[in-house]
Structure formats: C-alpha cells, structure tokens
Design a protein around this motif. Structure first.
Motif, short mmCIF file in Angstrom:
data_model
loop_
_atom_site.label_atom_id
_atom_site.label_comp_id
_atom_site.label_asym_id
_atom_site.label_seq_id
_atom_site.Cartn_x
_atom_site.Cartn_y
_atom_site.Cartn_z
N PHE A 1 0.85 -1.19 0.00
CA PHE A 1 0.00 0.00 0.00
C PHE A 1 0.89 1.24 0.00
O PHE A 1 1.92 1.28 0.67
CB PHE A 1 -0.91 0.02 1.23
CG PHE A 1 -1.78 1.23 1.32
CD1 PHE A 1 -1.45 2.29 2.15
CD2 PHE A 1 -2.93 1.33 0.55
CE1 PHE A 1 -2.25 3.42 2.21
CE2 PHE A 1 -3.73 2.45 0.61
CZ PHE A 1 -3.39 3.51 1.44
N SER A 2 0.46 2.26 -0.78
CA SER A 2 1.27 3.48 -0.87
C SER A 2 0.38 4.64 -1.27
O SER A 2 -0.49 4.51 -2.14
CB SER A 2 2.39 3.30 -1.90
OG SER A 2 3.19 4.45 -1.97
N PHE A 3 0.57 5.80 -0.61
CA PHE A 3 -0.10 7.04 -0.97
C PHE A 3 0.70 7.75 -2.07
O PHE A 3 1.92 7.58 -2.18
CB PHE A 3 -0.21 7.97 0.23
CG PHE A 3 -1.40 7.70 1.10
CD1 PHE A 3 -1.25 6.99 2.28
CD2 PHE A 3 -2.66 8.14 0.75
CE1 PHE A 3 -2.34 6.74 3.10
CE2 PHE A 3 -3.75 7.89 1.56
CZ PHE A 3 -3.60 7.18 2.74
N CYS A 4 -0.01 8.55 -2.84
CA CYS A 4 0.68 9.42 -3.79
C CYS A 4 1.38 10.52 -3.00
O CYS A 4 0.74 11.25 -2.24
CB CYS A 4 -0.32 10.01 -4.78
SG CYS A 4 0.44 11.16 -5.95
N PRO A 5 2.72 10.68 -3.17
CA PRO A 5 3.44 11.68 -2.36
C PRO A 5 3.15 13.12 -2.77
O PRO A 5 3.43 14.04 -2.00
CB PRO A 5 4.92 11.34 -2.61
CG PRO A 5 4.92 10.00 -3.25
CD PRO A 5 3.62 9.88 -3.98
#
Length: 1434
Positions: A60-64
C-alpha cells in the motif's frame, strides 16, 4: 456513522503494507481490506475502509504529491493493483497486469503518475495513473520481496529479492539493470533511499575514503541506499559505485526481567526507514520489536539511540514490519510503526517517545460484554487467542486496552462478567476450555479441570443448583454455567475450579422424570433475579426451568432451527410487565420475544407448551448471532445477524428503529453502552469492534436480499480474466492500456476467495513465539522462466564448525603464526603462555591436536550454534562426540527429531530408543503426520496405541485395517471401530459405506435401516433383501411393503409383486396390489380415467365382459395366488384379513393424487372380497361402502359412477355375484346407504341420457364423462324440455327420497350458514375496532358483510340470536340417529330436483313426484334450491 473502533491487525511479513499521506492519513492493509486512520500527535481515529481485493493486501502506498495526496494504490496476492480515492473511499480503477501474486508496490516520489509493482515471479510492472498504460519487464528470475522508487529520479528503482540480491534498474531504458548489489545472504526485507542526493555526508572507513580521493562531489551523481535483511544486518550502499559503504549489526537488547531466547535472532524482520530531511539518521527495527535511530555520521561502536526509553512498556513487544513518517503542518515529525504484537504506534522523531498506541485485532470478534460492576469496562473475546479489556471511559487514553493471553491458547468464543465481584471475568474457548481471569491482577487465570469436547458457546453466572446448592441456603453465591458445541451444560464451582463440574442434564432428568434423550443444548440464560433459567436447544426449542431444582415450567416451540441467543429483559428501572420478557434468536432470521409472566408467577402443575410468541421481529435476512436489551429503555433490543447488520427494535411496537451497516462481514456480537443510551458496540467477522450511535444511522431496516447479492458478487469475481501475454525475458514489453472501466462503488464490499472462517494464516497465537516459516511467502513452484535459464547458484550449506572455519580466514600473518604455535604444542617445546588448543583464541587448533582438544572445540562450537539457534548442528556435534543420549534429548526438547536420528537411536539402548520413538510420535502428530506416527508406534509393539491414534484423528479405514492385520479376529475393538466409522459416514451422507460398516460389526438391523433412509426404490429394495438375508423379518417386511407401494404408485405392478413375493407373510398385501392393478386397468380401459403410462402390468389384469370386478378378482386370487374359501393356514381368508386390518387410510384431501386415491380405495375393496370368502356380509357391505365413499369424497364423480357400475351392473346391491350366487344381507343402514349411492349415479345417467338424446348434444358413450353440478343445483326448466315419448326409469329412486336424511342434511347446512354469518360479523367488528373503516380508508361495501341480518318481522338478527339458532340446530343434530350420520346419503333436495326434471321425459310415478315436491317445500330453503324448484312448486 461510526465513533471509535478497533481495526483488524495489519498484515505480517510484507515490506510496505502501510503508508501515511502528507495530510495525516494512515492507510494499513489488514486481511483483504485497507483501513484508513486519521491521526495527529495526540490521537487517532478509524474513518473507513477500502475493500475490493479478494486476497490479502501485500502492499500500500499514498501518492506523495500534495495535489493528489488523497489518491493511493494497493496490491494484493490476487494479482490486482487497485487505485483508490481515500476521501470518497471509492475504487478509481483496477489493473490486472500481473499474472502472479503481487509482493510489493510503491508510488514514485519523483513522478506523481508513476506506480511500480513487483510479483513473486520477478516481473516488474510500471503503471501510469493519468493514462492507465502499463509496461512490464523481467530484470531477474527471482522472487521479489520489496522494491522502492528513488525520490530523486523517476527512472531509478531498487528491487530486493528473496535470495539477498539487490538490483537497481532504469525503467526509462527498458528495465535495464544498472547495478547489482551483493552482500546480503538472505531475504531483503526493506529498502530505503537517502532523502538527500549525493554520497558525501556519511562517516566511512578509511579505505573507502582513500578510494574516493580525487573524485569531486560534482562528479558524483549517486545516492545512498539502505537495506535490511534477514541476515541481521543493515547495509548502506553507494548506488554510483555499486558497493557497500557501511554495515550495521543489530544490537541484541536484553529486556529487563525477561530471559534471553537464543532463537529470537532466527525470527527477524528487519525494516529500515530513512526519514525526510535527515540525511544521516536511519530508523530500523530490531530483534524483539525495539526501534533504533542510527546516527550514520557518528564514529565509534554505539551509533544508535533506542526509542521509548522515557517510560517502561513503550516499545513493541514483537518484531516490527512497517514504518512510515510524515511532517505535520505544525512542523512535528511523527513515525508510524506496525508490529506482530498487533499494535500500531505513533512516535515523535525528535524525542523518540511514543505518542499513542492503537490496538488491533487478529481474529473474529466472537463476543463482547460490558462489566456490570466496573462501568465502561468492555471485554472482547477474539479469535487471535486473546482477551482484550477496554476501559472505554478513560479520559487520558481513548484506547486504554489491556490484553490477556496466558493459558488461553485458542480462540476466545464466550465471556461473562461476574454479577457482583469486580474484575472477575469468565471465558470459554474454541477448544472447550473454561476459566476465570482477574483482570485487575497479573496472575494467570484459574482453569476449570472439566473441559468441553467442543467450542464453548455461552457462559452464564447464576445461582447454584444441586449438588452445589446443598448447604448454600441463605448465602449469596454464584455458579458458572457453560454451554458448548457437544450440547452439554456444565455447572462449575468458581471457588473450586479444580473440582469436577456437574452436568445439569442429570438434575433435569431426575426432577422432571424424563426418560427420553434430551435435545443438545446450545444456549443458556439466567433471569436476572435468579429464579428461572432458559435453555435453548439444537432443535429450536427453548425450555424454561425453575431454580434450584430445575423444574420444567414450559417449553417454547417456536423456532425450527438451532437457538443462538437468549436474553432476559433487565429489571432495573423498567415496569414489572417487562421483567418476564425473553428474547430469542436462532439460525432463521426472525427474532421472537416471549412474555412468560403467567408461567413464572403462577407455575403450572405440569409443563406447558407455548407455540405463539408475544412479539415477532422480522427483517433480518440471515441467522441471528447475538442480542442485547437496552439498559436505558424498556423494550428496546439490538440484534446482530449474519446479514452483516445490527438492528435496533422497539419490541412492543414490533418496529425497526435503526440499522447499522458499518461492518464488512457478518456480525457475531453486540452490546449496549452502559452510560450512553444512544451508543451500541458491535463486533464480527471483519476482525473489528465498532462503536456507533443509534440516532445517526441512515437506515432503519436491514437490507433485503443482501445475502444473494454477496453470493452473486462472489460468483462474478471467481472467474478472473485470462491474458495470453507473458512477461518477457528481461526486456521492455509492449505497453498495454488497462481495458477495465474505472468503477466507483461506495464502500466496495466483497469477500472474494476468503475461506468460511476467514482467519488466515497471519492470525497466529500471541502467547509464545511462532516459527517464521508459517508466514514466509512460499517460492513459486516453477521459478524458471522459459526465456531465461535459471542462473541461481545452489545455496552453500551451513558449516558444522563455523568458529574454527572463520579462524582460517584471518590475515596471512596470523595463519602462519598458527602453524608455529601448533608445532610448539605438538612437540612440547615452550608453547605460548595460555595456549590451550580448542579453547579461546586457539579454538581452531583443536581440530589438529588430540581428542580432548577436539571435545573442547566441540563445546565452543555448540555454544555458538545454540546462540544462533542452529540446534540441528548441536545434535550432530553431540552425536559425533559419542553423546548419543544427549543428542536425542536435545532433539526431543526442540521438536527436531527426524528419521535419521530415530534410525540410530537403538545404539543408545532399548529404553532410550523407545522414549525417542514416543517423542517422535508426538512430534509427528503435531505435524499431522498421523499414519507415519502410527507406524512408528508399531515398531515398539504398541498396537493399541497406534489404533487409538488413528481413530482419534478419524482415520477409521486405516485403523480397521491395522486391527484386522495385527489383532485377534474376536477383538472387541474392531466392532467399536466399525460402529464409530459407520456413525461418521451416516452423518456425512455416505449411507452405502455406513451399511457395510454395520454389516461388518454384526449390526444387520442398523445396516438395513441406513440403506432404507434414502427412500428411493432401489435403496428400499436392497434394504429389504439385506434385512431378509440377515433374519430381520419384521424390518424386511416393512421395507418391502414401502418399496412395493412406491412401485405401485409409479404403475410398475410387476416389480411391486416381485418385491412382495420374496416375503411370504405379505400375501395379503399382494392381494391388495392385485385388486388395485385390476381396478386401475379396468378404469383405464374406459374414457373416464386416463392414468400415466403404466410401466409394467400382468396379463391377467383385464376384466372379461361377462364378469364383475369382484368375480374377476376372486378368479385371479384362485389362479395366481391359490387363495380360495377353503384355504387354510396363512392363506386362509381370516388370516389374510387380519393382516390387512392394521392398514390405515388417511382422511381424504383434494391434494391426494388420483393414483393414491385408487390405492386407498382398493384397500377397502380387498377387505370386502376377503369378507366375502369368510361369508361375513355385514363387514362386506361396510368395506364396499368405504371403498365407494373414498372415491366420492375425493371428488372423482365419474370414477365413482363407473366403480358402482362395475360392482353392481344391475343397480341392485343385494345381487353381489350371479357367478357365485352371492346375495347381500347386511345391516340396513350400510346397505341402504350403498344402494342410495348406486341409485344416485344411475339417476344422473338417466337424466343425461334423455336430455342428450333429445337435444342431440352428445352420444350415449359420452355420458359417463360428465360431472355433476357442484353444490346445490340451479336448474331451469329450459335445460331439459319435455320429451315427446316417456320411458320407464330402470331403477327404484325411492331410496334417494329419505326424509330423515333430508332433515339431517338441512340441519347441517343451517349450521354451516350460521357459522359463516357469525364469522363475518366477528371480522367486521374487529375491522371497526382497528379503525379500518374510517372515511379516509373505506372499503368496498360489497366486500363487507352486512351488520346484521334482516328477519321477516323487520327485526335484525344479532350475534345472540344467531348463537341461539346455532344451539337449536345442534340439538336437532344430536337427536338424529348415529347410523344416519355415519352412513350419509346423496343430497336429498338435489335428488328431488333431478327426479322432477327427469319426470318430464321419463315415467315417474305420481307418488314419487309428490314426495319429491313435499321434501323440497319442507327442506329446500336455500336461495339456490328455491330458484331451481320455482317451476315445479308454483
């Protein structure tokens, strides 16, 4: 919608399964859902979920980018990569570019549209968010464990593999490999890029500094990369040079008060995180959950600082998997960490102290309950083998949760607080354990010595009952009651849990004198005042008993499925009428509330049965799992259901108040807040506990059809799309546009691919340390690529002598000095001071000196192996040194015995070998290798133990084979095995196999019954043959008769007779089937009856033109069955009639098919023929009348007429058989009634024939097809005009004009009419009372009955007058002789009308016409009869 909640535990063993956005939003992957958590430095709150994956979330990863920080990406082992809108909580699009489980995903910090993912086969996929395009490449044929995108260049991606390799690729050059970083020799768990570009900020070794001399910073374009590996090291790499510049070895931190576990280093997950703006500070996890901040620019040995040193207990207690950091708007830097201890912690990066802790749950929430003493203290029973106690009213910490795990070791399925004693909490587990915890103490729980065999369903505190109540009069004491899956309720003494618990069924049986088997119990609930207890059962019944003797007061027979929940209404603050309300929920979706006030306050002398509920609450679409009464309201109930919702009800109004739909799976428990009347807590399958307010819910009723919607979703998703493209061999692949349309679904709720229990492998017990092998990603079965050969080198085996081996890799000068030292020692010429070969600095010399030195070296090597957790190497060293018993003992203690060690165990003697075999058997049983374990028991001649092991694990086939092969033939154990196996097979539906087991055990009766359970013809026939062969004659006859009846109903007459022919006592039933076949065949030859095509028939089943049906049946009996008046013994008519007398025919019904009607009628016809052979005229006439009446009552008029014509062709019942010169002389009532029935049909035949011939409407052959008019005739004179010629009537119709029967029929009609009018008046009165006849809701006046009936005198008939008339007519009926009522005749007024119409075309005497008119005037009072008789009586 939702207040506070505890989410599911984050997934384990994933490199990046959580991330934080720049806005302070945390996303955590748990199971197949991503939980979103808003947080600050002071608090956190779960705000929602992102649900849409079928399998576990692996990344899982957010857009930076701050402009689209609400967009995030997730990857799953289902092969999908999903993009989400975290604000709307909706799915933006789904990408299925991977064909294998995805193991890592990262959103590039350098490009807001680039996402990179990798799967277990080694395929790397680039996703461009703005266009939807994808590109795949295959840099290495290895299993990817983690990957991370460079924050400085969108082109650079670092990929970590399972074998320890790190590869830097350039995605702008078709995935070309730029650097291969070698140094780790085990899994790469995590990678982190330095937040600062350049490679001149760290402290490096002197040789590294010399190597970089002459290279300016401007020429250096690289960036540092940190990696964490399972080899327990953190390495810092120069990506420009492709080499390591620093190695950090994890410090081993011994905790205060805890022993050092040498094997802890083997269970390591080394996560690294490089916070933004901190070029020289790196955060890593450590062996036991500690977090360490490294200062990379600092020289010296200790370059690290420990997190959470400000107070005890701040650190994680188990290994940490993920870390991510964010800088809030106020400038504070926070770090979020997730761990195996099921806690999410927030840290201040400046002070290294813990800001807050969010507990999570690793299993289904099976039960939750508030303490009645400690207000706001909520206990949770969870499927991760732990109990949580949450102080929900804490002002300092809103998630003040304390966990209890000691001595539990199984899922916690039931909890119950002590009603008076603060902190005393009883618990029950999935493995049948019952115990009591003192939650305010650190002591382990008290465990009951009495275990249940199955899951504990319910715990309840209540007053003691015998034998515990003896001597407890006047004392306020409580017993603990437990109900479990085997259907038993046990009473435990809380003060003596070590004593034997008592089964209350014995007391119930003795008190209530019950002899039959009690239904298994499934729930128990004591009334708050302790006077009565309600027990729910598996068959859906609820029994209410009076304490302390448990006298049965009543049984509630309302539910039809297993009872899941029982709750009594509370007594504090509620009116007395509510105190006896009992709510119940079962596996059907309806909740029933029962008012037991009258039963409890005035106990009946004998138990009563209640079949109607006080209130019915309908709305759920799946089974009820839990319920709770509101302590703040009267008659307010909350229920939890498998339909995934919790429903609040107003019980008295039977109204739905509020419906909560915040969970993603079915609900298992619910309870009302003790302090807030608007707050309810629920838990369920989704591993969460949620707090919500009743007044803030959008819905009031449960959703309809939700169960079916989920089923359709599961089916739709079970067929993934297949693609023919395969990843290339390390090259750039053709970009493919994601063809799936982006869909937006609010709270996408799917449960694709999850098992029924949904507690995956990551849900592990927390009391103890698990082996990491259970959680490791398994390598693919075929790791080789078709395009690239496997270039992985074979892993070098671990050295048995690592210390001495490492000493041989020192500098050349030291190795040369070793030769001098060894020579000095061996030649006894002044060896160096303190030189002891095999010890200390000279350990490696033990291999080159004497045996004592070698043993000293072995001891040092063993200590090294123990510290590293390599116990198998220790075993072999002891084996080499001759300490075989020590080697076996160590392997036994560590559970690492194997076949090789077992093979050499006899060298240590028989006793040692026997002990080793027994220990190995236990180890194999834990590994579920039961067959192998049983075989080893045989090697030490423990046959019975081997059989018991196989049987206890349900390997009955193997156990039986072993007994038959090794034990005597008359061994009693063999029968027991066969019987147990048969019971299991029977329960699973394998009836044929179960029958074979019963036969082998000598239980022929049970075998036949089991086969007959299928109820089809082949099974019944086989069961009958089996019972006959085994000597079970009664059972064989019963089964054969059932089979024959089924065959006869299917018109397979030959097969039916064959089945009965094998059973000589069933000759009477063969005669019955003979008559039934003859009757069916005769009726089929006419046009009246058209049965389904006959499967088979006998050639004798035909009626000759000169015979009646009774003559033909008697001839067939004599010819085919040798039954005649002179037969004796079992073939005598008397014996055969006795066999047929017990055969009962049910009451007639319009739903009975005609084939069954003929079978029932033929029973009476067969009895009448047997009575003929006995010359019993009275019984003969009675049975003939019943045979005809069966056809008449079933509504088959034409068949009844044909039946009468076949029996009495001349129309005279006195002439029964001219062939055998038989006349009937029986009772006048039966004979006259039978004669009237025959004349009734002949009357209609005459009328139809005359009217048809006159009008030319039909031929005489078609007359039999006509049916009589239903009910009372409405005949007009125009129906049948007077014929010009008159014919004589060919029968005597006077028998139809019976005035006593006319009076009886008129009284019966009057009673029916009055009953209908009374019912109409009652209905109208109830409608008026309910306000249904208001002006705004008027009904059609034609549909409503008149308020009263007008009489001739102008007065209206009232309810009282109609009741008086009813009594008068009932007295008249009582005075009529029973013979008239028992043998009724056709409707007399109907016959009068037909006879008067017939008199216009046929010759009817004046006396009969006058008699018919008189009867019509006297008894034809109904409007239809008056209308039809108008032309005859005027």
């Amino acid at each position: 919608m939702r207040e506070r909640s505890l989410p599911a535990s984050p997934n384990w063993y994933s490199s990046r399964c959580s991330d934080v956005s720049s806005g302070g939003l945390l996303g955590v992957g748990a199971k197949n859902v991503i939980y979103l958590i808003e947080f600050s430095a002071a608090s956190c709150r779960v705000t929602g979920e992102l649900a849409g994956h079928r399998d576990l979330v692996s990344g899982f990863s957010f857009c930076p980018d701050p402009e689209q920080s609400d967009v995030c990406v997730s990857a799953s082992t289902d092969g999908n990569v999903c993009f989400w809108d975290s604000t709307k909580k909706t799915l933006i699009k789904k990408n299925a570019a991977h064909k294998n489980p995805v193991s890592a995903v990262h959103w590039s910090p350098a490009d807001k549209n680039l996402v990179v993912s990798g799967d277990e086969k080694g395929v790397v996929v680039c996703h461009w968010f703005h266009t939807g395009d994808t590109a795949s490449f295959f840099p290495e044929p290895r299993t990817i464990f983690c990957l991370t995108c460079s924050p400085h260049s969108w082109k650079s991606v670092a990929v970590g593999y399972k074998d320890g390799m790190i590869v830097l690729i350039d995605i702008s050059k078709k995935g070309e490999v730029m650097q291969r970083l070698r140094g780790h020799d085990n899994e790469i768990h995590s990678l982190a890029w330095s937040p600062v570009i350049g490679e001149d900020a760290l402290y490096t070794r002197a040789e590294d500094q010399e190597a970089t001399n002459g290279v300016s910073a401007g020429e250096e374009s690289g960036c540092y990369l940190a990696s964490g590996s399972k080899d327990q090291t953190v390495r810092i790499w120069s990506t420009a040079k492709g080499k390591g510049v620093m190695t950090l070895k994890l410090p081993f931190l011994k905790r205060r008060g805890s022993a050092v576990d040498p094997g802890v280093k083997e269970r390591i997950w080394l996560n690294v995180h490089w916070p933004k703006g901190r070029a020289t500070q790196l955060v890593t996890s450590c062996f036991s959950g500690e977090l360490v901040m490294w200062d990379l620019a600092k020289s010296g040995k200790q370059k690290w600082n420990l997190f959470g040193t400000s107070s005890e207990g701040q650190n994680h207690s188990r290994i940490v998997f993920n870390m991510s950091s964010v800088q809030l708007q106020d400038g504070q830097e926070l770090l979020i960490s997730t761990s195996m201890d099921r806690e999410i912690k927030c840290w201040d990066l400046n002070s290294l102290s813990c800001c807050w802790t969010l507990p999570t749950l690793g299993g289904h929430v099976y039960t939750l309950t508030f303490s009645p003493v400690a207000v706001g203290c909520l206990a949770l029973g969870v499927g991760d083998n732990m109990i949580r106690v949450w102080n929900t009213l804490s002002t300092q910490n809103q998630y003040d949760v304390k966990s209890f795990w000691q001595s539990i070791k199984s899922k916690v399925t039931a909890l119950s607080w002590h009603p008076k004693k603060e902190g005393s909490l009883a618990f029950g587990t999935d493995d049948g354990k019952v115990g009591i915890y003192d939650v305010f103490s650190s002591k382990p729980p008290h465990i009951s010595s009495s275990y249940h065999k199955k899951t504990v369903y319910t715990l309840a505190w209540g007053p003691p009952v015998p034998p515990l109540s003896f001597g407890a009069e006047g004392k306020q004491s409580y017993s603990l009651y437990s109900c479990a899956g085997e259907g038993v309720v046990l009473q435990h003494d809380p003060s003596r849990l070590s004593g034997e618990a008592t089964d209350i069924d014995k007391l119930i049986r003795d008190t209530n004198n019950i002899q039959h088997k009690l239904s298994p119990h499934t729930d128990i609930s004591w009334k708050p005042d302790g006077k009565v207890v309600a027990i729910g059962n598996e068959d859906g019944s609820i029994d209410v008993y009076q304490a302390p003797s448990l006298t049965l007061l009543c049984s509630i027979q309302q539910h039809h499925k297993i009872i899941n929940a029982l709750r009594w209404h509370h007594e504090h603050g509620s009116p007395p009428e509510y105190h006896c309300l009992l709510a119940s929920g079962s596996s059907n979706a309806v909740v029933y509330v029962h008012n037991l006030h009258s039963v409890i306050e005035n106990p009946p002398e004998s138990p009563v049965m209640l079949t109607e509920p006080y209130r019915r609450l309908s709305g759920h679409t799946a089974k009820i799992t839990s319920m709770a009464w509101s302590p703040h309201h009267s008659g307010r109930l909350v229920t939890a259901s498998y339909d995934g919702t919790a429903q609040v009800w107003d019980v008295l109004e039977e109204a739905a108040v509020s419906n909560y739909r915040g969970h993603t799976g079915y609900l298992l428990c619910a309870d009302w807040s003790p302090v807030d009347p608007d707050v309810i807590w629920t838990g369920g399958k989704d591993f969460t506990v949620q707090e919500w307010k009743v007044s803030e819910q959008e819905f009031t009723k449960p959703p309809k059809g939700k169960k079916m919607v989920r089923l359709q979703d599961r089916r739709a998703s079970s067929k993934p799309k297949k693609s023919n493209t395969a990843p290339g061999g390390g090259g750039w692949m053709e970009p493919s546009v994601n063809g799936e349309a982006a869909t937006e679904v609010n709270r996408v709720v799917t449960e694709h691919g999850l098992p029924a229990e949904d507690e995956e492998e990551e849900v592990r017990p927390t009391n103890g340390l698990e082996s990491p092998a259970a959680f490791e990603r398994k390598p693919p079965s075929a790791a080789k690529s078709k395009d690239k050969p496997d270039v992985l080198k074979k892993k070098k085996p671990r050295s048995m002598l690592p210390l001495s081996t490492s000493m041989d890799h020192r500098p050349k000068e030291e190795l040369l000095q070793d030769c001098v030292t060894l020579a000095s020692v061996r030649n006894s010429t002044a060896p160096p001071a303190g030189c002891v070969p095999g010890q200390g600095e000279y350990i490696h010399l033990g291999l080159f000196h004497d045996r004592e030195a070698l043993y000293r070296m072995f001891e040092a090597e063993e200590e090294s192996h123990v510290e590293a957790g390599h116990y198998d190497s220790v075993v072999y060293l002891r084996l080499w040194s001759g300490d075989l018993q020590g080697a076996l003992q160590l392997a036994t203690e560590r559970g690492e015995l194997n076949d090789h060690l077992l093979s050499i165990a006899p060298m240590a003697g028989f006793e040692a070998w026997s002990r080793t075999v027994e220990a190995f058997v236990k180890q194999l049983c834990l590994q579920e290798q039961f067959l192998k374990a049983a075989s080893h028991l045989l090697s030490i001649h423990k046959v019975y133990e081997a059989v018991d092991l196989l049987r206890s694990n349900k390997l009955y086939r193997e156990a039986i084979a072993l007994v038959k092969a090794r034990l005597p033939a008359d061994e009693p154990l063999l029968k027991e095995l066969y019987t147990c196996w048969a019971a299991v097979l029977e329960k699973d539906g394998h009836l044929s196999a179960a029958a074979k087991c019963y036969l082998a055990a000598g239980c022929s009766f049970d075998a036949a019954k089991v086969i007959g359970r299928k109820n089809d013809v082949p099974s019944l026939r086989t069961a009958a043959d089996l019972a006959r062969i085994s000597g079970e004659d009664d059972l064989a006859q019963m089964l054969a008769l059932r089979c024959a009846k089924d065959l006869a109903a299917a018109q397979d007459w030959v097969a039916a007779q064959e089945v009965l022919s094998s059973q000589s006592p069933l000759l009477a039933h063969r005669l019955h089937l003979c008559v039934a076949e003859l009757l069916a065949a005769t009726l089929a030859d006419s046009d009246v009856f058209s049965p389904a095509s006959s499967v088979s028939g006998h050639p004798w089943a035909t009626l000759r033109s000169s015979d009646t049906i009774q003559d033909r049946a008697r001839d067939i009996w004599e010819e085919e069955f040798h039954v005649c008046p002179n037969s004796a013994g079992d073939r005598s008519a008397k014996a055969l009639l006795q066999k047929l007398k017990p055969v009962e025919t049910p009451a007639w019904s319009s739903s009975i098919p005609l084939r069954q009607v003929l079978l029932y009628s033929s029973v009476h016809l067969t009895r009448s023929l047997l009575s003929w052979l006995l010359d019993d005229d009275e019984l003969l006439i009675t049975e003939l009348w019943h045979a005809a009446a069966w056809l008449r009552d079933a509504g088959h008029f034409g068949i009844t007429a044909l039946f009468c014509r076949l029996l009495f062709p001349e129309g005279d019942v006195g002439v029964f058989s001219r062939k055998h010169s038989k006349t009937l002389q029986g009772s006048e009532a039966e004979a006259s009634s039978l004669q009237a029935l025959v004349c009734y049909h002949r009357l209609y035949e005459c009328w139809w024939r005359d009217s048809a011939v006159h009008n030319g409407s039909c031929s005489e052959d078609e007359l039999a097809d006509r049916a009589p008019p239903g009910g009372t005739l409405e005949l007009e004179e125009s129906v049948c005009p007077t014929s010009s010629g008159s014919k004589e009537v060919d029968f005597e119709p006077s028998v139809l004009l019976s005035e006593p029967h006319a009076a009886c029929q008129a009284a019966q009609k009057s009673v029916r009419e009055i009953q209908e009018r009374l019912a109409a008046m009652v209905l109208q009165h109830s409608q008026v009372q309910e306000g249904q006849l208001d002006s705004g809701d008027k009904q059609d006046s034609s549909l409503l009955p008149a308020p009263a009936v007008e009489q001739g005198s102008g007065e209206q008939e009232t309810f009282l007058s109609l009741s008086s008339k009813m009594s008068t007519f009932q007295e008249e009926l009582a005075n009529i002789p029973n013979t008239i009522k028992m043998f009724p005749r056709p409707d007399v007024t109907e016959c009068c009308l037909v006879l008067l119409h017939l008199s216009k075309s046929s010759s009817v005497s004046d006396v009969l016409r006058r008699q018919a008119k008189d009867l019509l005037r006297k008894y034809g009072t109904s409007p239809s009869v008056l209308k039809a008789s108008r032309g005859f009586l005027t």
